[in-house]
Design an enzyme around this catalytic site. Structure first.
Site, PDB file in Angstrom:
ATOM      1  N   SER A 116       0.829  -1.205   0.000  1.00 34.60           N
ATOM      2  CA  SER A 116       0.000   0.000   0.000  1.00 34.60           C
ATOM      3  C   SER A 116       0.864   1.256   0.000  1.00 34.60           C
ATOM      4  CB  SER A 116      -0.857  -0.041   1.267  1.00 34.60           C
ATOM      5  OG  SER A 116      -1.316   1.230   1.588  1.00 34.60           O
ATOM      6  N   TYR A 140      -1.577   0.140  10.321  1.00 34.55           N
ATOM      7  CA  TYR A 140      -1.841  -0.617   9.090  1.00 34.55           C
ATOM      8  C   TYR A 140      -0.649  -0.501   8.125  1.00 34.55           C
ATOM      9  CZ  TYR A 140      -3.530  -1.217   4.343  1.00 34.55           C
ATOM     10  OH  TYR A 140      -3.640  -1.581   3.029  1.00 34.55           O
ATOM     11  N   LYS A 144       2.263  -3.359   6.580  1.00 37.71           N
ATOM     12  CA  LYS A 144       2.600  -3.589   5.169  1.00 37.71           C
ATOM     13  C   LYS A 144       4.115  -3.465   4.965  1.00 37.71           C
ATOM     14  CE  LYS A 144      -1.389  -4.525   3.588  1.00 37.71           C
ATOM     15  NZ  LYS A 144      -1.668  -5.844   2.994  1.00 37.71           N
TER      16      LYS A 144
HETATM   17  C1  UD1 Z   1      -6.668   4.787   1.228  1.00 38.10           C
HETATM   18  C2  UD1 Z   1      -6.647   3.683   2.245  1.00 38.10           C
HETATM   19  C3  UD1 Z   1      -5.256   3.316   2.626  1.00 38.10           C
HETATM   20  C4  UD1 Z   1      -4.401   3.107   1.448  1.00 38.10           C
HETATM   21  C5  UD1 Z   1      -4.401   4.368   0.640  1.00 38.10           C
HETATM   22  C6  UD1 Z   1      -3.548   4.239  -0.570  1.00 38.10           C
HETATM   23  C7  UD1 Z   1      -8.497   3.478   3.783  1.00 38.10           C
HETATM   24  C8  UD1 Z   1      -9.203   4.064   4.959  1.00 38.10           C
HETATM   25  N1  UD1 Z   1      -7.382   4.108   3.397  1.00 38.10           N
HETATM   26  O1  UD1 Z   1      -6.384   6.005   1.858  1.00 38.10           O
HETATM   27  O2  UD1 Z   1      -5.276   2.125   3.357  1.00 38.10           O
HETATM   28  O3  UD1 Z   1      -3.101   2.809   1.822  1.00 38.10           O
HETATM   29  O4  UD1 Z   1      -5.734   4.595   0.209  1.00 38.10           O
HETATM   30  O5  UD1 Z   1      -3.355   5.527  -1.076  1.00 38.10           O
HETATM   31  O6  UD1 Z   1      -8.927   2.497   3.233  1.00 38.10           O
HETATM   32  N2  UD1 Z   1     -12.852  11.367   2.108  1.00 38.10           N
HETATM   33  C9  UD1 Z   1     -13.850  12.270   2.430  1.00 38.10           C
HETATM   34  N3  UD1 Z   1     -14.981  11.808   3.024  1.00 38.10           N
HETATM   35  C10 UD1 Z   1     -15.178  10.477   3.313  1.00 38.10           C
HETATM   36  C11 UD1 Z   1     -14.158   9.554   2.961  1.00 38.10           C
HETATM   37  C12 UD1 Z   1     -13.006  10.043   2.363  1.00 38.10           C
HETATM   38  O7  UD1 Z   1     -13.715  13.478   2.227  1.00 38.10           O
HETATM   39  O8  UD1 Z   1     -16.225  10.120   3.879  1.00 38.10           O
HETATM   40  C13 UD1 Z   1     -11.629  11.865   1.469  1.00 38.10           C
HETATM   41  C14 UD1 Z   1     -10.380  11.637   2.305  1.00 38.10           C
HETATM   42  O9  UD1 Z   1     -10.128  12.719   3.137  1.00 38.10           O
HETATM   43  C15 UD1 Z   1      -9.318  11.479   1.202  1.00 38.10           C
HETATM   44  C16 UD1 Z   1     -10.075  10.881   0.024  1.00 38.10           C
HETATM   45  O10 UD1 Z   1     -11.447  11.131   0.278  1.00 38.10           O
HETATM   46  O11 UD1 Z   1      -8.843  12.736   0.829  1.00 38.10           O
HETATM   47  C17 UD1 Z   1      -9.864   9.401  -0.116  1.00 38.10           C
HETATM   48  O12 UD1 Z   1     -10.103   8.781   1.141  1.00 38.10           O
HETATM   49  P1  UD1 Z   1     -10.106   7.199   1.343  1.00 38.10           P
HETATM   50  O13 UD1 Z   1     -10.932   6.555   0.307  1.00 38.10           O
HETATM   51  O14 UD1 Z   1     -10.418   6.927   2.782  1.00 38.10           O
HETATM   52  O15 UD1 Z   1      -8.613   6.774   1.010  1.00 38.10           O
HETATM   53  P2  UD1 Z   1      -7.231   7.291   1.640  1.00 38.10           P
HETATM   54  O16 UD1 Z   1      -7.437   7.864   2.964  1.00 38.10           O
HETATM   55  O17 UD1 Z   1      -6.587   8.151   0.602  1.00 38.10           O
END
Ligand code: UD1
Length: 322
Positions: A116, A140, A144
């Site tokens: 990851s 996490y 990895k």
């Molecule tokens: C995800 C993974 C991480 C992985 C990474 C690889 C999770 C929690 N995280 O991180 O394990 O290593 O990708 O790059 O699975 N967001 C919102 N609202 C929400 C959810 C998300 O605004 O309800 C935003 C977050 O702030 C972020 C983006 O969307 O900027 C993506 O979030 P998310 O899908 O959780 O992934 P990452 O945190 O980037």
């Protein structure tokens, strides 16, 4: 090649199984169905219900003339790993050690490992290449990184060759609709966007709109799961030809902001995404993007399914009839 796909009933695993079957590999899925589902199994692949924490189960599976493995089984919720590190140590470290020890005992020497972008922690520069310092910000991510270190030692001491694939943000679904299982209780952006569209949740909360990015929301490198899956098949073929162990980023190098994801979803789906701005989420860097050049040099891999329209349309296909 006969490949044991450990975690092959899960979201990424099932797409990997499809990619291997398409390249005429024989596939056996090994999965404890804790988060994976039988809906994700292919009739062309054998299935063993088993757990990587059970050494004899994994050893028996590996002794069925297996040539190589893809190891996807593991826990992946960043927040949960900070509250319950024991669960992550057990599943993501003890489980992997079991698999590696059983591989040595069974004489299986090829492993593709799900890693990851979280191994890098907060980027010092973007796009991230594989030389970027490793400084995970979550337990996490630490599991990895530790696993990659185990892999390096098992290569040096026991000749287990590996390709560790550092996924950026995995998104999208099989475009033919062959994979039917939806993740329960999704934690990632795009499934949450979809749930907001269909009314399963009231609103998307956008975590922060005051980042140093053009629209103030975080930028991530969204990579279609079918592109990720193809990389696993290429990595197995690479090791089969005698390739050396590798650690490779899988991303597009392009970034999209949260607001871009929202607006593109509205365009593709033709419906509004109800959202509100909320405070920043702890530990979220402003920008995380990949430099995927090494994966191209080593495997000839690059993303071909990852334009946003394709990502969103394939995800909407899974949600539109819920
Ligand atoms: C995800 C993974 C991480 C992985 C990474 C690889 C999770 C929690 N995280 O991180 O394990 O290593 O990708 O790059 O699975 N967001 C919102 N609202 C929400 C959810 C998300 O605004 O309800 C935003 C977050 O702030 C972020 C983006 O969307 O900027 C993506 O979030 P998310 O899908 O959780 O992934 P990452 O945190 O980037």
């Amino acid at each position: 090649m006969h490949i044991l796909v450990i975690g092959g009933a899960g979201y990424i695993g099932s797409h990997v199984v499809k990619a291997l079957l398409q390249r005429k590999m024989k596939v056996t899925v090994f999965d404890n169905l804790s988060t994976g589902t039988k809906l994700n199994l292919f009739k062309e692949a054998d299935f063993i219900e088993g757990d990587i924490l059970n050494y004899n189960q994994i050893l028996d599976a590996l002794k069925q003339n297996v040539d190589g493995i893809v190891l996807l089984a593991g826990k992946k919720a960043v927040g949960e790993s900070m509250e319950n590190p024991m669960k992550y140590a057990l599943n993501n470290i003890n489980g992997v050690i079991n698999v590696l020890n059983a591989m040595v005992e069974a004489g299986v020497k090829k492993a593709i490992f799900s890693s990851s972008a979280s191994v890098y922690g907060t980027p010092l520069y973007t796009p991230l290449d594989e030389k970027h310092p490793e400084n995970p910000m979550s337990f996490y991510g630490f599991t990895k990184l530790e696993t990659e270190r185990f892999l390096k030692w098992y290569d040096q001491l026991k000749g287990v060759k590996f390709v560790s694939l550092r996924y950026f943000n995995a998104v999208g679904y099989d475009e033919d609709g062959d994979i039917k299982g939806l993740e329960e209780n999704p934690q990632n952006l795009l499934p949450i966007v979809m749930e907001a569209v269909i009314g399963k949740r009231e609103k998307l909360k956008i975590f922060g709109n005051d980042y140093d990015t053009p629209d103030g929301t975080c930028i991530r490198d969204y990579i279609h799961v079918t592109d990720l899956a193809t990389a696993h098949a290429l990595a197995l073929e690479y090791l089969d030809k005698g390739g050396e162990s590798q650690i490779l980023n899988l991303g597009t190098s392009l970034g999209s902001s949260v607001l871009e994801m929202v607006h593109k979803t509205e365009e593709v789906v033709g419906k509004k995404v109800p959202f509100e701005f909320a405070p920043r989420r702890a530990g979220d860097p402003a920008i995380v993007t990949a430099k995927p050049d090494k994966a191209f040099e080593v495997l000839g891999w690059k993303a071909t399914h990852s334009d946003l329209k394709n990502i969103i349309a394939s995800t909407w296909n899974m949600y539109k009839n819920l």
